[in-house]
Design a protein around this motif. Structure first.
Motif, PDB file in Angstrom:
ATOM      1  N   LEU A 173      66.502  98.024  40.527  1.00  0.00           N
ATOM      2  CA  LEU A 173      65.501  98.729  39.729  1.00  0.00           C
ATOM      3  C   LEU A 173      64.433  99.361  40.617  1.00  0.00           C
ATOM      4  CD1 LEU A 173      63.358  95.890  38.050  1.00  0.00           C
ATOM      5  CD2 LEU A 173      64.649  95.637  40.154  1.00  0.00           C
ATOM      6  N   GLU A 174      63.620 100.209  39.985  1.00  0.00           N
ATOM      7  CA  GLU A 174      62.467 100.797  40.654  1.00  0.00           C
ATOM      8  C   GLU A 174      61.503  99.692  41.053  1.00  0.00           C
ATOM      9  OE1 GLU A 174      58.679 103.522  39.317  1.00  0.00           O
ATOM     10  OE2 GLU A 174      60.623 103.889  38.334  1.00  0.00           O
ATOM     11  N   SER A 175      60.988  99.766  42.286  1.00  0.00           N
ATOM     12  CA  SER A 175      60.167  98.675  42.815  1.00  0.00           C
ATOM     13  C   SER A 175      58.949  98.373  41.954  1.00  0.00           C
ATOM     14  CB  SER A 175      59.729  99.005  44.244  1.00  0.00           C
ATOM     15  OG  SER A 175      60.853  99.127  45.092  1.00  0.00           O
ATOM     16  N   GLY A 176      58.346  99.391  41.369  1.00  0.00           N
ATOM     17  CA  GLY A 176      57.163  99.180  40.555  1.00  0.00           C
ATOM     18  C   GLY A 176      57.427  98.406  39.284  1.00  0.00           C
ATOM     19  N   LYS A 177      58.687  98.256  38.899  1.00  0.00           N
ATOM     20  CA  LYS A 177      59.033  97.535  37.676  1.00  0.00           C
ATOM     21  C   LYS A 177      59.615  96.148  37.946  1.00  0.00           C
ATOM     22  CE  LYS A 177      59.914 101.817  35.123  1.00  0.00           C
ATOM     23  NZ  LYS A 177      60.882 102.629  34.360  1.00  0.00           N
ATOM     24  N   ALA A 178      59.710  95.786  39.224  1.00  0.00           N
ATOM     25  CA  ALA A 178      60.421  94.562  39.576  1.00  0.00           C
ATOM     26  C   ALA A 178      59.732  93.315  39.032  1.00  0.00           C
ATOM     27  CB  ALA A 178      60.563  94.459  41.093  1.00  0.00           C
ATOM     28  N   VAL A 179      58.424  93.231  39.171  1.00  0.00           N
ATOM     29  CA  VAL A 179      57.718  92.029  38.728  1.00  0.00           C
ATOM     30  C   VAL A 179      57.778  91.882  37.210  1.00  0.00           C
ATOM     31  CG1 VAL A 179      55.475  90.877  38.638  1.00  0.00           C
ATOM     32  CG2 VAL A 179      56.218  92.002  40.749  1.00  0.00           C
ATOM     33  N   GLU A 180      57.612  92.992  36.489  1.00  0.00           N
ATOM     34  CA  GLU A 180      57.712  92.931  35.032  1.00  0.00           C
ATOM     35  C   GLU A 180      59.108  92.504  34.595  1.00  0.00           C
ATOM     36  OE1 GLU A 180      57.240  95.790  31.046  1.00  0.00           O
ATOM     37  OE2 GLU A 180      56.816  96.601  33.050  1.00  0.00           O
ATOM     38  N   ALA A 181      60.131  93.061  35.245  1.00  0.00           N
ATOM     39  CA  ALA A 181      61.500  92.700  34.893  1.00  0.00           C
ATOM     40  C   ALA A 181      61.754  91.215  35.181  1.00  0.00           C
ATOM     41  CB  ALA A 181      62.482  93.566  35.663  1.00  0.00           C
ATOM     42  N   TYR A 182      61.318  90.751  36.347  1.00  0.00           N
ATOM     43  CA  TYR A 182      61.480  89.340  36.694  1.00  0.00           C
ATOM     44  C   TYR A 182      60.821  88.437  35.645  1.00  0.00           C
ATOM     45  CZ  TYR A 182      59.758  84.978  38.664  1.00  0.00           C
ATOM     46  OH  TYR A 182      59.403  83.665  38.832  1.00  0.00           O
ATOM     47  N   THR A 183      59.613  88.773  35.270  1.00  0.00           N
ATOM     48  CA  THR A 183      58.877  87.952  34.303  1.00  0.00           C
ATOM     49  C   THR A 183      59.613  87.882  32.977  1.00  0.00           C
ATOM     50  OG1 THR A 183      56.784  88.535  35.365  1.00  0.00           O
ATOM     51  CG2 THR A 183      56.679  87.679  33.114  1.00  0.00           C
ATOM     52  N   ARG A 184      60.077  89.023  32.502  1.00  0.00           N
ATOM     53  CA  ARG A 184      60.752  89.039  31.207  1.00  0.00           C
ATOM     54  C   ARG A 184      62.124  88.372  31.281  1.00  0.00           C
ATOM     55  NH1 ARG A 184      60.682  87.458  26.778  1.00  0.00           N
ATOM     56  NH2 ARG A 184      62.003  88.422  25.202  1.00  0.00           N
ATOM     57  N   MET A 185      62.854  88.553  32.378  1.00  0.00           N
ATOM     58  CA  MET A 185      64.157  87.901  32.523  1.00  0.00           C
ATOM     59  C   MET A 185      63.997  86.383  32.495  1.00  0.00           C
ATOM     60  SD  MET A 185      65.637  90.538  35.394  1.00  0.00           S
ATOM     61  CE  MET A 185      67.150  89.672  35.821  1.00  0.00           C
ATOM     62  N   ARG A 186      62.973  85.905  33.159  1.00  0.00           N
ATOM     63  CA  ARG A 186      62.726  84.462  33.155  1.00  0.00           C
ATOM     64  C   ARG A 186      62.343  83.980  31.756  1.00  0.00           C
ATOM     65  NH1 ARG A 186      59.184  81.404  37.865  1.00  0.00           N
ATOM     66  NH2 ARG A 186      59.505  79.262  37.114  1.00  0.00           N
ATOM     67  N   GLU A 187      61.584  84.787  31.032  1.00  0.00           N
ATOM     68  CA  GLU A 187      61.220  84.425  29.654  1.00  0.00           C
ATOM     69  C   GLU A 187      62.441  84.369  28.748  1.00  0.00           C
ATOM     70  OE1 GLU A 187      56.695  86.392  29.608  1.00  0.00           O
ATOM     71  OE2 GLU A 187      58.395  87.443  28.680  1.00  0.00           O
ATOM     72  N   ILE A 188      63.380  85.273  28.937  1.00  0.00           N
ATOM     73  CA  ILE A 188      64.583  85.276  28.099  1.00  0.00           C
ATOM     74  C   ILE A 188      65.381  83.989  28.298  1.00  0.00           C
ATOM     75  CG2 ILE A 188      66.822  86.407  27.774  1.00  0.00           C
ATOM     76  CD1 ILE A 188      65.354  89.091  28.286  1.00  0.00           C
ATOM     77  N   VAL A 189      65.504  83.550  29.542  1.00  0.00           N
ATOM     78  CA  VAL A 189      66.184  82.279  29.802  1.00  0.00           C
ATOM     79  C   VAL A 189      65.439  81.132  29.113  1.00  0.00           C
ATOM     80  CG1 VAL A 189      66.870  80.637  31.600  1.00  0.00           C
ATOM     81  CG2 VAL A 189      67.168  83.096  31.972  1.00  0.00           C
ATOM     82  N   ALA A 190      64.112  81.162  29.169  1.00  0.00           N
ATOM     83  CA  ALA A 190      63.306  80.123  28.521  1.00  0.00           C
ATOM     84  C   ALA A 190      63.484  80.145  27.006  1.00  0.00           C
ATOM     85  CB  ALA A 190      61.837  80.298  28.896  1.00  0.00           C
ATOM     86  N   GLU A 191      63.548  81.333  26.430  1.00  0.00           N
ATOM     87  CA  GLU A 191      63.742  81.445  24.977  1.00  0.00           C
ATOM     88  C   GLU A 191      65.086  80.875  24.554  1.00  0.00           C
ATOM     89  OE1 GLU A 191      60.984  85.489  24.737  1.00  0.00           O
ATOM     90  OE2 GLU A 191      63.154  85.614  24.426  1.00  0.00           O
TER      91      GLU A 191
END
Length: 417
Positions: A310-328
Motif C-alpha cells: 500500500l501507499e506509505s501514508g496509509k500503512a499505519v491506518e491499515a495496520y490499525t484497522r486490520m488488527r481491529e478486524i482480527v479482534a472483532e
C-alpha cells in the motif's frame, strides 16, 4: 475414489502411487525433510544451493545439457523448490513418457555428480538470486516478518541464506555432508501422481527410486521457539510500504481438522474477494491495492499472516484497522454466512487445484513428510467440507492480540507501537 498404493524401495524411500482419472499427465516428485529448517546456522542457504547443484548432472545424464535436453525431448516440465519444510524435485510429462521421466529425475537427483567446477559457477547464479530478492520489497518483508516472529531460530532465517555463505563457507565437502545427513529415505517420499496406466508392474519403478542412497535417519530438528514477537522495520525511502502481521493461533498443528478450520478462518478473514480484509481495507476504505491473509502449519507450530502492499501514508491506518478486524472476530465471532461461504470457497479452490497432477503431488509430499498423514487428495477436500461453524469460531477466539510485525518502507518501529 482415488486409487492409491504404496511401497517402500530397498533404501527405505516410501513410494506412493496416486491414480487420477481423466488426465493424460503424470507427475513424479521426490521430497525430503531437508529444507531450511534443518540447517545449522552456518549452513543457512545450503538446502537451496544443493537444490540448484543436482541439476548439473548425474551418472547417466552427465551434464546440465543432458538433463535439460532430455526433459525437452520428453515434452516434460522439470523443476524443484526449497522451503523451510522440504526440498523437492518434480517432473511432469505425458503419461506415455512416465518411466523415462522418472529415469531422468532419479538419476540426477539420486546420483548427482556435484562437480566442483559447476559448484563454483552456480555460486554466482544464487548470489544474483539473493540480490534480486533483496531488491524486491515484498520479498524482503517476508524475511523481516520471519525474523520478527522466530528470531534467530531456523524458521526465522531466509531459505536463500546470506550472500557471504555462498561466497565463503559452502564447500563441496560441506554440501555432501549435509546431503548425507538429511536426505534419508525414511524422512522423504516419492510420489507418482496422475495417469499411471503406462507404468510397468515389474518392479522397475522401485528400482529407479532405489538410486537414492540408503542413509540413516537424520537428527531431529530444533523445535519451534515460544512466541516472543517483535516489531521490525526495514526503512526504505519509498512511497510504497509492505506490511506483514503474524499471529500464532491456539491450535494443535498436528491436528488435521484444526488445520482445516484455520484455513477456513484465514479464508473468511482475507483469502478471497468476499473476505473481511479485502472488502473493508481495499474496497470500502481504499487503503491498499493488495491485502490478504493466509495460514500455514509447520510440523509443530501454526501461523496466521496478514499482508498488505500500500501507499506509505496509509500503512499505519491499515495496520490499525486490520488488527481491529482480527479482534472483532475474536470477540464477536464470524457470521454463519461467511463461514459457509469461506468453507465453500476454500474447498472449491482445493478441488480446482487438484485438477493439476503437480499440485496433488506437492500436497501429498507435505502431508506425509511434514505431518505423517495419508496422501489421499479426497481426504484433504473432505476435511475442509467437514469444518463446522463452532470450530471456526474457536479458531477466531484463539487468535490472541499478540503479534509480530514486519514492515518495509519509510517508517519507524514507533509507528506501529
Amino acid at each position: 475414489m482415488t486409487a492409491i498404493s504404496s511401497s517402500t524401495a530397498p533404501n527405505g524411500l516410501p513410494i506412493h502411487r496416486v491414480q487420477l482419472d481423466g488426465t493424460r499427465a503424470v507427475t513424479a516428485l521426490v521430497a525430503f525433510d531437508a529444507g531450511a529448517r534443518t540447517e545449522r546456522a552456518e549452513e543457512n542457504g545450503m538446502a537451496h544451493f544443493l537444490e540448484h547443484l543436482v541439476f548439473k548432472g548425474g551418472e547417466k545424464y552427465v551434464t546440465y545439457r543432458d538433463v535439460n535436453e532430455t526433459a525437452e525431448n520428453l515434452g516434460a516440465q522439470l523443476n524443484a523448490y526449497t522451503s523451510h519444510d522440504l526440498v523437492a524435485f518434480h517432473i511432469t510429462a505425458r503419461a506415455e513418457k512416465a518411466l523415462e521421466a522418472i529415469d531422468l529425475l532419479t538419476d540426477f537427483v539420486g546420483r548427482p555428480r556435484l562437480d566442483g567446477e559447476e559448484l563454483d559457477r552456480e555460486r554466482g547464479v544464487v548470489i544474483q538470486e539473493i540480490a534480486r530478492s533483496n531488491d524486491q520489497p515484498s520479498t524482503v518483508a517476508e524475511h523481516v516478518i520471519d525474523r520478527a516472529a522466530f528470531g534467530d531460530h531456523p524458521l526465522g532465517r531466509p531459505v536463500l541464506g546470506p550472500e557471504e555463505h555462498l561466497r565463503d563457507t559452502f564447500t563441496r565437502e560441506a554440501i555432501v555432508a549435509f546431503r548425507q545427513r538429511q536426505w534419508a529415505g525414511s524422512r522423504g517420499g516419492a510420489f507418482v501422481v496422475g495417469n499411471l496406466e503406462h507404468l510397468p508392474a515389474n518392479g522397475a519403478l522401485d528400482e529407479l527410486f532405489d538410486r537414492f542412497p540408503d542413509l540413516p535417519a537424520p537428527p531431529p530438528y530444533e523445535p519451534a521457539p515460544g512466541f516472543a514477537p517483535r516489531t521490525l522495520v526495514e526503512e526504505r525511502d519509498s512511497n510504497q510500504s509492505h506490511l506483514r502481521m503474524m499471529y500464532r493461533p491456539a491450535i494443535d498443528a498436528t491436528d488435521r481438522r484444526a488445520r482445516a478450520a484455520l484455513a477456513i478462518y484465514s479464508t473468511l478473514l482475507g483469502g478471497s474477494m468476499g473476505s473481511r480484509l479485502f472488502d473493508e481495507i481495499r474496497e470500502q476504505r481504499g487503503l491498499a491495492y493488495s491485502v490478504y491473509a493466509l495460514s500455514h502449519a509447520f510440523s509443530d507450530v501454526p501461523i496466521l499472516q496478514l499482508s498488505a502492499g500500500l501507499e506509505s501514508g496509509k500503512a499505519v491506518e491499515a495496520y490499525t484497522r486490520m488488527r481491529e478486524i482480527v479482534a472483532e472476530l475474536r470477540t464477536e465471532g464470524p457470521t454463519v454466512e461467511e463461514v459457509e461461504r469461506a468453507r465453500a470457497y476454500a474447498a472449491g479452490a482445493r478441488v480446482l487445484a487438484f485438477e493439476n497432477t503437480n499440485a496433488v503431488a506437492r500436497h501429498a509430499a507435505n502431508q506425509t513428510i511434514v505431518f505423517g498423514e495419508e496422501v489421499d487428495p479426497d481426504a484433504a477436500i473432505a476435511a475442509l467440507d467437514a469444518v463446522t461453524y463452532d470450530e471456526v469460531a474457536e479458531v477466531a477466539r484463539g487468535i490472541a492480540d499478540e503479534l509480530a510485525i514486519g514492515v518495509v518502507g519509510p517508517h519507524t518501529v514507533a509507528d506501529f507501537a
